[in-house]
Scaffold this active site. Sequence first.
Site, PDB file in Angstrom:
ATOM      1  N   HIS A   1       4.081   3.467   3.922  1.00  0.00           N
ATOM      2  CA  HIS A   1       5.074   4.193   3.015  1.00  0.00           C
ATOM      3  C   HIS A   1       4.799   3.878   1.452  1.00  0.00           C
ATOM      4  O   HIS A   1       3.628   3.221   1.295  1.00  0.00           O
ATOM      5  CB  HIS A   1       6.631   3.796   3.352  1.00  0.00           C
ATOM      6  CG  HIS A   1       6.803   2.280   3.105  1.00  0.00           C
ATOM      7  ND1 HIS A   1       6.113   1.354   3.793  1.00  0.00           N
ATOM      8  CD2 HIS A   1       7.692   1.635   2.205  1.00  0.00           C
ATOM      9  CE1 HIS A   1       6.551   0.318   3.489  1.00  0.00           C
ATOM     10  NE2 HIS A   1       7.667   0.410   2.708  1.00  0.00           N
TER      11      HIS A   1
ATOM     12  N   HIS B   1       6.094   2.401  -1.043  1.00  0.00           N
ATOM     13  CA  HIS B   1       6.457   1.194  -1.898  1.00  0.00           C
ATOM     14  C   HIS B   1       5.221   0.365  -2.526  1.00  0.00           C
ATOM     15  O   HIS B   1       4.335   0.158  -1.728  1.00  0.00           O
ATOM     16  CB  HIS B   1       7.391   0.076  -0.944  1.00  0.00           C
ATOM     17  CG  HIS B   1       8.809   0.741  -0.769  1.00  0.00           C
ATOM     18  ND1 HIS B   1       9.420   0.291   0.280  1.00  0.00           N
ATOM     19  CD2 HIS B   1       9.339   1.675  -1.725  1.00  0.00           C
ATOM     20  CE1 HIS B   1      10.895   0.879  -0.031  1.00  0.00           C
ATOM     21  NE2 HIS B   1      10.753   1.871  -1.079  1.00  0.00           N
TER      22      HIS B   1
ATOM     23  N   ASP C   1       4.489  -2.573  -2.882  1.00  0.00           N
ATOM     24  CA  ASP C   1       3.796  -3.662  -2.162  1.00  0.00           C
ATOM     25  C   ASP C   1       3.003  -3.671  -0.897  1.00  0.00           C
ATOM     26  O   ASP C   1       2.549  -4.064  -0.186  1.00  0.00           O
ATOM     27  CB  ASP C   1       5.107  -4.734  -1.974  1.00  0.00           C
ATOM     28  CG  ASP C   1       6.069  -4.059  -0.781  1.00  0.00           C
ATOM     29  OD1 ASP C   1       6.440  -3.119  -0.823  1.00  0.00           O
ATOM     30  OD2 ASP C   1       6.214  -4.971   0.293  1.00  0.00           O
ATOM     31  N   HIS C   2       2.953  -1.966  -0.796  1.00  0.00           N
ATOM     32  CA  HIS C   2       2.178  -1.775   0.305  1.00  0.00           C
ATOM     33  C   HIS C   2       1.035  -0.641  -0.193  1.00  0.00           C
ATOM     34  O   HIS C   2       0.160  -0.538   0.625  1.00  0.00           O
ATOM     35  CB  HIS C   2       3.061  -0.824   1.230  1.00  0.00           C
ATOM     36  CG  HIS C   2       4.138  -1.681   1.843  1.00  0.00           C
ATOM     37  ND1 HIS C   2       4.049  -2.009   3.233  1.00  0.00           N
ATOM     38  CD2 HIS C   2       5.202  -2.287   1.404  1.00  0.00           C
ATOM     39  CE1 HIS C   2       5.133  -2.869   3.485  1.00  0.00           C
ATOM     40  NE2 HIS C   2       5.781  -2.908   2.467  1.00  0.00           N
TER      41      HIS C   2
ATOM     42  N   HIS D   1      13.977   3.369   6.247  1.00  0.00           N
ATOM     43  CA  HIS D   1      13.732   2.546   5.165  1.00  0.00           C
ATOM     44  C   HIS D   1      13.109   3.201   3.991  1.00  0.00           C
ATOM     45  O   HIS D   1      13.683   3.276   2.804  1.00  0.00           O
ATOM     46  CB  HIS D   1      12.468   1.691   5.631  1.00  0.00           C
ATOM     47  CG  HIS D   1      11.852   0.853   4.325  1.00  0.00           C
ATOM     48  ND1 HIS D   1      12.639  -0.112   3.755  1.00  0.00           N
ATOM     49  CD2 HIS D   1      10.703   0.451   3.608  1.00  0.00           C
ATOM     50  CE1 HIS D   1      11.873  -0.995   2.888  1.00  0.00           C
ATOM     51  NE2 HIS D   1      10.974  -0.464   2.898  1.00  0.00           N
TER      52      HIS D   1
ATOM     53  N   ASP E   1       7.431  -1.301   7.025  1.00  0.00           N
ATOM     54  CA  ASP E   1       9.095  -2.011   6.876  1.00  0.00           C
ATOM     55  C   ASP E   1       9.971  -1.239   7.562  1.00  0.00           C
ATOM     56  O   ASP E   1      11.121  -1.405   7.204  1.00  0.00           O
ATOM     57  CB  ASP E   1       9.319  -1.983   5.294  1.00  0.00           C
ATOM     58  CG  ASP E   1       8.635  -2.948   4.456  1.00  0.00           C
ATOM     59  OD1 ASP E   1       7.719  -3.447   4.979  1.00  0.00           O
ATOM     60  OD2 ASP E   1       8.624  -2.677   3.196  1.00  0.00           O
TER      61      ASP E   1
ATOM     62  N   HIS F   1       5.722  -7.849   6.863  1.00  0.00           N
ATOM     63  CA  HIS F   1       6.264  -8.949   6.149  1.00  0.00           C
ATOM     64  C   HIS F   1       6.598 -10.164   7.046  1.00  0.00           C
ATOM     65  O   HIS F   1       7.031  -9.942   8.226  1.00  0.00           O
ATOM     66  CB  HIS F   1       7.743  -8.634   5.392  1.00  0.00           C
ATOM     67  CG  HIS F   1       7.655  -7.968   4.185  1.00  0.00           C
ATOM     68  ND1 HIS F   1       7.228  -8.255   3.053  1.00  0.00           N
ATOM     69  CD2 HIS F   1       7.621  -6.387   4.168  1.00  0.00           C
ATOM     70  CE1 HIS F   1       7.354  -7.133   2.123  1.00  0.00           C
ATOM     71  NE2 HIS F   1       7.336  -6.021   2.849  1.00  0.00           N
TER      72      HIS F   1
HETATM   73 FE    FE Z   1       7.325  -4.014   1.816  1.00  0.00          FE
HETATM   74 ZN    ZN Z   2       8.802  -1.408   1.722  1.00  0.00          ZN
END
Ligand code: FE
Ligand code: ZN
Length: 256
Positions: A56, A58, A60-61, A114, A131, A169
Amino acid sequence: MPEITVTAIPAFTDNYIWLVSSGGKQCAVVDPGDAAPVEAMLRRHGLELSYILLTHHHPDHTGGVATLAAAHDAKIYGPHDPRIAGQDQSFAEGETVRLPLLELEFSVLEVPGHTSSHIAFFGHGCLFCGDTLFSVGCGRLFEGTPEQMQASMDKLASLPADTQVFCAHEYTLSNCDFALTVEPDNKRLIRRASEVEAARATGRITLPSTIGEELEVNPFFRSRQPSVVAAAQRRQPDAEPGASVFGVIRAWKDSF
Ligand code: FE
Ligand code: ZN
């Protein structure tokens, strides 16, 4: 078929970037939010990055993708989403992501909730679910409804019980605290929580989990189980098994 090897690359405070290899020099990474720890791992193991898989959009990915793409001849595969720049190919439900240099392939599952375009990769007994599903938890509903996320949970719950779950995570310890509030008498959960506590006390990873284990301990995977339904109904008496209970539990966790 070659043996798949999956290695965790810790990133930021609690992300895992998954390194996938199959015995040769080439490898793939899933959800590289940061390039530096990936580069360090590639150097340490003498591996060449050939594929980047994204669940996805985001940061942090995806935050490390541009840097990794500039340094390596790697194909970038992810969901249909204009918010993710630079992909070589986008994948939808039921399509197959082929990684010929690793002799591996994964089928794509659309798992919205998400985020609206979130996908997961399933193959070789492994699930990379970003996530969407966490061990003993699930992602927040930033772009989806409880109905959508319940359907995504159902899709993942239908995978073989021995499927290894590689989520993105290390949230398992705090997820156990919440799950025990929902199901204080769940014996499998009590055992998982004490294992997780011991693992985290010595800095060990709590992943992968398995689909079978999550079915026993994860309240978001158990929204039709009488114990979880009863806990939800104590907060909202008209909550019904399934998406409605899921929504109550998710909102409860958001304010936990
Ligand atoms: Fe994440
Ligand atoms: Zn995420």
